[in-house]
Write a protein that holds these residues in place. Structure first.
Motif, short mmCIF file in Angstrom:
data_model
loop_
_atom_site.label_atom_id
_atom_site.label_comp_id
_atom_site.label_asym_id
_atom_site.label_seq_id
_atom_site.Cartn_x
_atom_site.Cartn_y
_atom_site.Cartn_z
N CYS A 53 100.45 28.85 63.66
CA CYS A 53 100.50 30.18 64.70
C CYS A 53 102.39 29.98 64.84
O CYS A 53 102.77 31.13 64.64
N ASN A 108 99.13 33.91 72.05
CA ASN A 108 100.17 34.95 71.01
C ASN A 108 100.06 34.76 70.17
O ASN A 108 100.26 35.48 69.00
N CYS A 109 98.97 33.36 69.16
CA CYS A 109 98.45 33.02 67.63
C CYS A 109 98.37 34.28 66.83
O CYS A 109 97.15 35.12 67.54
N TYR A 110 98.54 34.45 65.88
CA TYR A 110 97.86 35.72 65.35
C TYR A 110 96.78 34.64 63.98
O TYR A 110 97.07 34.18 63.77
N THR A 111 95.52 35.18 64.13
CA THR A 111 94.55 35.24 63.63
C THR A 111 94.16 35.92 62.89
O THR A 111 92.96 35.58 62.15
N ASP A 112 93.93 37.16 62.29
CA ASP A 112 93.24 38.09 61.43
C ASP A 112 94.03 38.15 60.31
O ASP A 112 94.18 39.41 59.67
#
Length: 360
Positions: free
Chosen positions: A208, A182-186
């Motif tokens: 993350c 569920n890591c945000y990468t944007d």
């Protein structure tokens, strides 16, 4: 051919002297909680002052030579974000000749302590901060962002393979799997730290985990690097000249710049434009700090930009009783080249004064 070689040697010699003439010491009074860079640029006092002013105002919320301890607001949590901030170390990176890259590490404490890593990059030809938005052609910036995101996702995916291969997965491993899935990468380019190394540019994207989950985050921050040779096809004209060591200086954006001028034709002021946020419809919002050169007290500006026109609301202090910033003035002005001209209005008297600023 001979003329080209001579020109290259002249430019190289100029660039080498720029790096050679830059020295960094600790801003006094240094202590184990406050090691902050103070730049010395031999033969370039204006550029030296620009870099130090940017660093001290943007990080410490202190105007150089305004008296008192420059670390007071950071050490007493009386800064704009109400955090105690300690600076434990700084490092001058080995970078191309036109560039000064400094990294800093420390700890900020609000509701809880949080370590931080920041990087600051300056153009040694002008003393200006180097904005990542100025480095890439408009059509290439999205490509670079996507390449970074792809690499972050690969780092996460590779580690997930290792975690999922474990037999009899513990609760901790299961929690790690959930964290990385569920890591945000944007992240946008301006949402990451970046600095210039000898032959490559490095981007550092946030980790993350939030603070509560940090113990589970073995990957920590994501470091992505590209060689200058790889980036050549994406560079803007400004970046090509900057990285190659050329003395040619191209126009750069409004963000993160220092301006000097007057209000009312007789009150000298200095302005530091900070981060600029693009908005839908082609406009943008931005923050700035300014001070009257006589008293050196920081005053905050919150502005909107549409085309070359800027509208600003001025707030001098935050009222705990009213729980809001107290408005003291308004600015309506236009940007033309390296100049800003318009009017400043006193919120109390409604009196208008001319505003004239020029990029330092």
């Amino acid at each position: 051919m001979k003329r080209n070689i001579v020109f290259f040697l002249l430019i190289s010699g100029l660039s080498f002297s720029q790096q050679k003439n830059v020295k960094i010491n600790d801003l006094p009074p240094a202590s184990e909680s406050h090691y902050f860079p103070l730049i010395s640029y031999s033969g370039k006092p204006l550029l030296e002052n620009k870099i130090n002013t940017f660093l001290q105002v943007s990080e410490l919320e202190y105007v150089p030579n305004s008296g008192g301890n420059p670390f007071k607001r950071a050490s007493t949590a009386t800064n704009s974000y109400s955090n105690y901030v300690d600076y434990y170390s700084w490092e001058k990176m080995e970078s191309p000749e036109n560039i000064l890259s400094i990294t800093m590490e420390g700890e900020a404490s609000g509701a809880y302590p949080e370590n931080f890593f920041i990087a600051k990059n300056f153009d040694l030809r002008t003393g200006n901060y180097i904005n990542v938005e100025d480095l890439f052609r408009p059509d290439a910036a999205k490509t670079i962002k996507n390449l970074i995101q792809k690499e972050i996702k690969k780092q996460i995916a590779d580690f997930l393979v290792v975690l999922k291969a474990e037999k009899n997965q513990s609760d901790e491993v299961l929690a790690q799997i959930g964290l990385y899935e569920n890591c945000y990468t944007d992240y946008g380019l301006d949402g990451m730290e970046y600095y210039f190394a000898k032959d490559k540019m490095k981007f550092i994207a946030p980790r993350c985990a939030n603070h509560a989950m940090r113990a589970l985050d073995e990957l920590d921050s994501h470091v992505i690097e590209f060689s200058y040779k790889f980036l050549e096809k994406y560079w803007s004209p400004y970046a090509k000249n900057l990285v190659s060591g050329s003395s040619q200086v191209d126009h750069t954006s409004f963000r993160n710049k220092l301006y000097k001028g007057t209000i009312g034709g007789k009150y000298p002021v200095t302005v530091l434009v900070k981060r600029l946020y693009d908005e839908q419809g082609g406009g943008a919002s931005f923050n700035a700090s300014y001070w009257y050169d006589k008293n050196k007290k920081l005053i905050e500006w919150n502005g909107k930009m549409k085309g070359n026109h800027i509208s600003i609301t001025e707030s001098e202090f935050y009222s705990e009783e009213a729980r809001q910033w107290m408005v003291t003035g308004f600015v309506e002005a236009d940007i033309k080249g390296n100049r800003i001209t318009g009017t400043w209005q006193d919120n109390k008297t409604k009196k208008y004064l001319n505003l004239e600023l020029e990029e330092l």
